[in-house]
Design an enzyme around this catalytic site. Structure first.
Site, mmCIF file in Angstrom:
data_model
loop_
_atom_site.group_PDB
_atom_site.id
_atom_site.type_symbol
_atom_site.label_atom_id
_atom_site.label_comp_id
_atom_site.label_asym_id
_atom_site.label_seq_id
_atom_site.Cartn_x
_atom_site.Cartn_y
_atom_site.Cartn_z
ATOM 1 N N GLU A 98 1.034 -1.775 -0.295
ATOM 2 C CA GLU A 98 0.247 -0.212 -0.109
ATOM 3 C C GLU A 98 0.564 1.032 -0.139
ATOM 4 O O GLU A 98 0.669 2.518 -0.312
ATOM 5 C CB GLU A 98 -1.153 0.263 0.413
ATOM 6 N N PHE A 160 -12.210 -7.992 13.367
ATOM 7 C CA PHE A 160 -11.072 -9.002 12.675
ATOM 8 C C PHE A 160 -10.647 -6.955 11.866
ATOM 9 O O PHE A 160 -11.508 -7.151 11.455
ATOM 10 C CB PHE A 160 -11.105 -9.744 11.598
ATOM 11 N N GLN A 161 -9.331 -6.996 11.940
ATOM 12 C CA GLN A 161 -8.836 -6.008 10.551
ATOM 13 C C GLN A 161 -9.670 -4.606 10.628
ATOM 14 O O GLN A 161 -9.928 -3.909 10.582
ATOM 15 C CB GLN A 161 -8.803 -5.980 9.324
ATOM 16 N N LYS A 210 -17.393 -1.703 5.404
ATOM 17 C CA LYS A 210 -18.106 -2.323 4.963
ATOM 18 C C LYS A 210 -19.775 -2.538 3.807
ATOM 19 O O LYS A 210 -19.441 -2.888 2.328
ATOM 20 C CB LYS A 210 -17.315 -4.001 4.691
ATOM 21 N N MET A 519 23.725 10.454 4.365
ATOM 22 C CA MET A 519 23.325 11.776 5.273
ATOM 23 C C MET A 519 23.169 11.658 6.432
ATOM 24 O O MET A 519 24.285 12.065 6.827
ATOM 25 C CB MET A 519 21.209 11.970 4.369
HETATM 26 C C1 LIG Z 1 11.531 5.805 6.219
HETATM 27 C C2 LIG Z 1 12.362 7.221 6.491
HETATM 28 N N1 LIG Z 1 13.051 6.618 7.930
HETATM 29 C C3 LIG Z 1 14.416 6.887 8.342
HETATM 30 C C4 LIG Z 1 14.495 8.219 7.678
HETATM 31 C C5 LIG Z 1 15.881 8.979 8.202
HETATM 32 N N2 LIG Z 1 17.170 9.282 7.231
HETATM 33 C C6 LIG Z 1 17.525 10.097 6.459
HETATM 34 S S1 LIG Z 1 18.513 9.964 4.928
HETATM 35 C C7 LIG Z 1 18.781 8.247 5.679
HETATM 36 C C8 LIG Z 1 20.153 7.769 4.799
HETATM 37 C C9 LIG Z 1 19.647 7.702 3.338
HETATM 38 O O1 LIG Z 1 20.252 6.550 2.289
HETATM 39 P P1 LIG Z 1 20.293 6.507 1.627
HETATM 40 O O2 LIG Z 1 18.538 5.581 0.692
HETATM 41 O O3 LIG Z 1 21.175 5.651 1.247
HETATM 42 O O4 LIG Z 1 20.527 7.822 0.746
HETATM 43 P P2 LIG Z 1 22.121 7.984 0.431
HETATM 44 O O5 LIG Z 1 21.422 9.391 1.884
HETATM 45 O O6 LIG Z 1 22.951 7.840 0.791
HETATM 46 O O7 LIG Z 1 22.147 9.143 -0.736
HETATM 47 C C10 LIG Z 1 17.759 8.273 6.947
HETATM 48 C C11 LIG Z 1 18.546 6.594 6.988
HETATM 49 C C12 LIG Z 1 13.971 8.801 6.865
HETATM 50 N N3 LIG Z 1 14.017 9.736 6.088
HETATM 51 N N4 LIG Z 1 13.206 7.954 6.266
#
Ligand SMILES: Cc1ncc(C[n+]2csc(CCOP(=O)(O)OP(=O)(O)O)c2C)c(N)n1
Length: 607
Positions: A98, A160-161, A210, A519
């Protein structure tokens, strides 16, 4: 003309009502008056069946809203809706999760300008949508989300659900409903589309128990939506328009900060005319990119945490800041106490609640950006002389451009993005996930027109970029769609790869693979003394084999030469491709405004 109250409707009054020339039927639901036309009534009378079940009413209501495509995933509580869908011409994209469905709907909405429509079942189906709903809310994307609910008589019994999705999504939707009576469905669907797409766009959720999909009612359609307490202000206060023009005339160093509101209002042309007429330079927010042509001499670049030196300094030094459709979020402003310290602030926004929320505003202008700019352009007043200010900023642009480490040893991620920009002639639709690659794409893939840039700004949710590319490609089948994703974020929604095959979508998935949650690694390097806690991947899937298992061609590149060759080749073909790009694993995003610092205190700036 005869007024017939809703409750009095039965076959005979309908017949007598239709016999005259002026055959209209007024009916009232929850104090709102609706009119059914003669045609509707005749259809009713000629129909074998005077009533329709909720599921058919639902599909009919979608058709009336012009819905051609929806994104979703079936389940117990929406079996009736899916059964009605089976008989309808509306296309349905069966995502594999989803979350994939809703991010795809967001990409579709962003590029097409139409509302994205999503359906999911009750409980887990509905809760899997929550991230996408929050994302659409933060980034003002029009979505209409339908969730199944357990049958009316068991709501509240932990059936349920069962999940209270209306309660869960109240803070992250523009509005939400739970349908209580079948006959309300056409009205609610109409209102949902109206609310999602008018004023500041946003997600609206409609929860449908539903049993209502099977119950029947007489299908009378509301012709217009009138909602007490909801009336977005489109035309601004004239006094504030003259205040803006006066401030502009008196200023010496004006700057426009243009946000996504310009794109939502389709006001790019007006922005260009306004900027040129008064020679006011333009900085963009992350989400606003594309609203003003990047190659224009008055374009400064992106502002904010990873924005360019020129834009950030322009905001710091300006004496008039004209915010058009941006919400002054913290990643844009940095430390508020040193934000635009010398400026008079004008803020144009369709959402009154944004004005003065974070930044003290001297000239509040509530209205649609296009309407406001047209009104401003209609007034021909003498503008400021901004020549020396523009020259000053031009010098900043020359002296402090974006820079990056260009090593022979590694493919640099910024070079990779520049290469894709060059190969696609800067005209691709670009979607990104969240992280370093997102910021590099924002810095290096410059846009010359609107609605080419799809990213998760406010919520910043990983897992967004790839499904959003699917929605974008469905919205514009002939476009070149590039999805820059990190090796981390891609793994959150990569199950949607199968949709590229299923729908023959020539999306190019570009994994900016640095072997880490880049990041996070950058922040740990900079602010946590290089303690790389849980940010470096010790194992990675073989992305090439993975793509191949979905029937998609895949390549790996790790040098400039390989990248140039592969991108030249794959961009010629109208088929899906995954390119796993191994880039410099230690590269960081600069410049950067560290947390708590002001825009003028960027680090990583090099002359
Ligand atoms: C759903 C979610 N979980 C955690 C984060 C925190 N977060 C921000 S950037 C990042 C790293 C992303 O790594 P990657 O996808 O390899 O991209 P890169 O920064 O290496 O380009 C994280 C964990 C987020 N933004 N979204």
């Amino acid at each position: 003309m005869r007024v017939v109250p809703w409750k009095a409707i039965s076959l005979s009054p309908l017949r007598s009502c239709c016999s005259g020339e002026l055959a209209f039927l007024f009916y009232s639901i929850k104090e709102e008056m609706y009119v059914a036309s003669k045609k509707t009534m005749e259809t009713l009378l000629n129909s074998e069946k005077l009533t329709q079940n909720g599921a058919d009413l639902f599909i009919q209501a979608l058709k009336q809203e012009g819905v051609e495509m929806m994104f979703g995933y079936p389940g117990g509580a929406v079996l009736g809706l899916y059964d009605a869908l089976y008989r309808s011409p509306i296309k349905h994209v069966l995502a594999r999760h989803e979350q994939g469905a809703i991010h795809a709907a967001e990409g579709y909405a962003r590029v097409s300008g139409k509302p994205g429509v999503v359906v999911a079942t009750s409980g887990p189906g509905a809760t899997n949508l929550v991230t996408g709903i929050a994302d659409a809310m933060m980034d003002s994307l029009p979505l209409v989300v339908f969730t199944g609910q357990v049958a009316s008589q068991v709501i509240g019994t932990d059936a349920f659900q069962e999940a209270d999705i209306v309660g869960i999504t109240t803070p992250i939707t523009k509005h939400n409903y739970q349908v209580k009576r079948v006959e309300d469905l056409p009205r609610i669907v109409k209102e949902a589309f109206y609310i999602a797409t008018t004023g500041r766009p946003g997600p609206v959720l409609v929860d449908i128990p539903k049993d209502l999909t099977a119950h029947s009612a007489v299908p009378l359609q509301p012709v217009e939506v009138k909602l007490r307490g909801y009336c977005p202000t489109v035309s601004p206060d004239l006094v504030q328009i003259s205040n803006l023009l006066m401030a502009l005339r008196e200023s010496e160093r004006p700057v426009i900060l243009a946000g996504a509101g310009v794109l939502h209002a389709k006001a790019s042309e007006e922005l260009l005319s306004f900027s040129e007429q008064y020679q006011v330079p333009v900085a963009h927010t992350l989400l606003g990119l594309g609203g003003f042509p990047a190659q224009h001499s008055l374009f400064l670049g992106m502002a904010g945490m990873h924005g360019c030196y020129t834009s950030n300094m322009a905001i710091y030094e300006c004496d008039l800041l004209i915010n058009i459709g941006a919400r002054f979020d913290d990643r844009l402003t940095g430390n508020l106490s040193t934000f635009a310290p010398k400026a008079k602030v004008a803020h144009i926004d369709i959402d009154l609640s944004e004005i003065g929320k974070n930044v003290q505003t001297h000239i509040p202008i509530v209205g649609d950006a296009k309407v406001v700019l047209q009104m401003v352009l209609n007034e021909t007043v003498k503008g400021p002389n901004t020549k020396s200010w523009v020259n000053h900023l031009e010098k900043y642009k020359k002296d402090y451009p974006y820079w990056y480490n260009d090593t022979k040893e590694y493919l640099s991620p910024q070079h990779l993005i520049e290469l894709v920009h060059k190969t696609t002639k800067g005209d691709a639709i670009v979607t990104t996930d969240v992280g370093q690659h997102q910021m590099w794409a924002a810095q290096c893939y410059t846009f010359s027109r609107p609605n080419r840039w799809v990213t998760s700004g406010g919520l910043g949710t990983m897992g967004f970029g790839f499904p959003a590319a699917i929605g974008a490609q469905l919205a514009e089948p002939d476009a070149t769609v590039i999805s820059f994703v990190g090796d981390g974020g891609f793994q959150m929604t990569l199950q949607e790869l199968i949709l590229l095959k299923e729908w023959e979508l020539p999306v190019k998935v570009v994994i900016v693979n640095n072997g880490s949650l880049g990041m996070v690694r950058q922040w740990q390097e900079t602010f946590y003394e290089k303690r790389y806690s849980q940010s470096i991947f010790s194992q990675q899937p073989d992305f090439l084999m993975l793509a191949k298992s979905y029937g998609i061609k895949a390549y790996r590149v790790s040098t400039r030469e390989e990248a140039e060759r592969v991108f030249q080749d794959v961009l010629k073909d109208r088929e899906p491709v995954l390119i796993d790009c191994w880039v410099n694993p230690t590269e960081n995003v600069y410049p950067m405004v560290a947390p708590g610092k002001g825009l003028h205190e960027m680090i990583g700036v090099k002359p």
